[in-house]
Design an enzyme around this catalytic site. Structure first.
Site, PDB file in Angstrom:
ATOM      1  N   ASP A 150     -11.690  16.249   0.871  1.00 29.46           N
ATOM      2  CA  ASP A 150     -12.988  17.097   1.535  1.00 29.46           C
ATOM      3  C   ASP A 150     -14.675  16.321   0.789  1.00 29.46           C
ATOM      4  O   ASP A 150     -14.066  15.647  -0.543  1.00 29.46           O
ATOM      5  CB  ASP A 150     -12.637  18.307   2.043  1.00 29.46           C
ATOM      6  N   ASP A 205     -18.494  19.588  11.428  1.00 29.75           N
ATOM      7  CA  ASP A 205     -17.206  20.519  11.583  1.00 29.75           C
ATOM      8  C   ASP A 205     -17.339  20.416  13.428  1.00 29.75           C
ATOM      9  O   ASP A 205     -18.531  21.322  13.504  1.00 29.75           O
ATOM     10  CB  ASP A 205     -17.018  21.572  11.181  1.00 29.75           C
TER      11      ASP A 205
HETATM   12  C1  GLA Z   1     -15.042  21.462   5.870  1.00 27.81           C
HETATM   13  C2  GLA Z   1     -13.976  20.378   6.644  1.00 27.81           C
HETATM   14  C3  GLA Z   1     -13.046  21.264   7.468  1.00 27.81           C
HETATM   15  C4  GLA Z   1     -12.006  21.973   6.592  1.00 27.81           C
HETATM   16  C5  GLA Z   1     -12.685  23.158   5.519  1.00 27.81           C
HETATM   17  C6  GLA Z   1     -12.062  23.599   4.848  1.00 27.81           C
HETATM   18  O1  GLA Z   1     -15.386  22.414   6.368  1.00 27.81           O
HETATM   19  O2  GLA Z   1     -14.877  19.552   7.371  1.00 27.81           O
HETATM   20  O3  GLA Z   1     -12.175  20.188   8.878  1.00 27.81           O
HETATM   21  O4  GLA Z   1     -11.470  21.647   6.470  1.00 27.81           O
HETATM   22  O5  GLA Z   1     -13.477  21.998   4.959  1.00 27.81           O
HETATM   23  O6  GLA Z   1     -12.705  24.344   4.114  1.00 27.81           O
END
Ligand code: GLA
Length: 402
Positions: A150, A205
């Site tokens: 990430d 997301d």
């Molecule tokens: C980010 C990523 C998500 C998830 C969260 C976890 O937002 O884009 O897919 O992995 O972190 O905290």
């Protein structure tokens, strides 16, 4: 003189240090399950074992889903004070991770973990910055098969450099691991990540809504259409072993059945990784049918790996997506974005579909294609024009075979 020295270095540096990623790990888009979309950081040993069991018993494994990936929240808040290693949270994973990973592997599945290029993960657990080689060795010692990496708490880090460092660290640690870049498309990874990792997120997301956002104040989840619209122009960057990732699936997480069907169909058209994100232990028959539809999955997993794209959009909010497949076959998907049913017509013989990027033409004038409706199984062919009604937020997904 300088260039001779450079050449000598190139010959002398062992190939495993020069090459970046392990190649050949994702010749078709990865398929699996990830904990985040349903459980966030509420994960534990018995959940993972339960998911592994149901991946097998529900037919998900047979349909092609193989990676079981633990997202954020698997670690303790601190690294081991002596070794600096990451520590699985002992309350969530009282037996550690090794026996759990063995359990998953024993079911013929593969196992993945999550971490972050920054100093912390997005949920505040220890990030990998400064520990790349150590963490890669830790993952190799556990025998994991997939790493999602990430981009929170990265301050002024350069994305290309940070992901390249982690890719090299994985390579040097020696265990082939699918490397999933999750920097949300901010630094246009499609331009530089094909040799660094196997898939890269193209957007922020996803959330379980068709249109618009789910707004959490300091962060937002984007609905399907926002994400799909952001894939425009990315078709040419994907292919076997390097995929655009429009984020994990929200099928079974609260949208209507037509919306889930549209979601899954579009992801298949886009050659997207299919990473389910619902609670597989309690999924409905409708959800299971969508996630395991063989014909839809065969479109996603087409070995030629040519990503589909939006071919046209009409004034009444019907969009046409097309994807050339191996052996001259095609996948064609009509999407109704509107709030009411729409009549869809298409005269195969007189309306030509050409994909100029891959130089393919759906030539129904000289060839009769067999047309399979992926969701109903109904068969027809291209001699007669298509005329169907598509419900609101639903799709008509067709596979055309020679
Ligand atoms: C980010 C990523 C998500 C998830 C969260 C976890 O937002 O884009 O897919 O992995 O972190 O905290």
């Amino acid at each position: 003189m300088k260039s001779v020295r450079y050449l000598l270095w190139l010959i002398l540096i062992p190939s495993f240090l020069r090459a970046q990623k392990f190649t050949g790990l994702a010749m078709t888009p990865p398929m699996g399950w990830n904990s985040w979309n349903t459980f966030q950081t509420n994960i534990n040993d018995s959940l993972v074992r339960g998911i592994a069991d149901v991946m097998v018993s529900s037919g998900m494994k047979d349909a092609g889903y193989q990676y079981l990936v633990l997202d954020d929240g698997w670690m303790s808040m601190e690294r081991d004070s002596l070794t600096g290693n990451l520590v699985p949270d002992p309350r969530k994973f009282p037996n550690g991770l090794k026996s759990l990973i063995d359990y998953v592997h024993a079911r013929g599945l593969k196992f993945g973990l999550y971490n972050c290029a920054g100093t912390k993960t997005c949920a505040g657990y220890p990030g990998t910055r400064g520990y790349e080689y150590q963490d890669a060795r830790f993952y190799a010692s556990l025998g994991i098969d997939y790493l999602k990496f990430d981009w929170c708490y990265t301050d002024s880090l350069n994305a290309q450099e940070a992901y390249t460092t982690m890719s090299k660290a994985i390579r040097v640690a020696g265990k082939p691991i699918v490397f999933s870049l999750c920097e949300w498309g901010t630094h246009r990874p499609w331009l530089w990540a094909a040799n660094v990792g196997d898939l890269w997120r193209t957007t922020g997301d996803i959330g379980p809504v068709f249109d618009g956002y789910i707004d959490h104040g300091n962060w937002k989840q984007g609905g399907l259409m926002l994400i799909v619209d952001q894939q425009e122009g990315l078709q040419k960057y994907a292919g076997p072993d390097h995929w655009n990732d429009p984020d994990m699936l929200e099928v079974g997480n609260g949208m209507t059945v037509p919306e889930d069907r549209a979601h899954f169909s579009l992801w298949c058209m886009l050659a997207a990784p299919l990473i389910a994100g619902n609670d597989l232990r309690s999924m409905t028959a409708d959800t299971r049918k969508i996630l395991t539809n063989k014909e839809a999955i065969s479109i996603d997993q087409d070995p030629a790996g040519m990503e589909g794209y939006r071919f046209s959009r009409s004034a009444d909010s019907v969009e046409l997506y097309v994807r050339p497949l191996v052996n001259g076959d095609w996948a064609v998907c009509f999407l109704n974005r509107s709030h009411s049913p729409r009549k869809v017509t298409f005269d195969w013989k007189n309306q030509v579909i050409t994909d100029t990027l891959f130089n393919r033409t759906l030539d129904a004038q000289n060839t009769t294609y067999r047309v399979t409706n992926v969701w109903t199984g109904r068969q027809s062919d291209t001699r007669k024009p298509l005329s169907e009604t598509v419900a609101s937020h639903d799709v008509l997904l067709l596979k055309l075979s020679k």
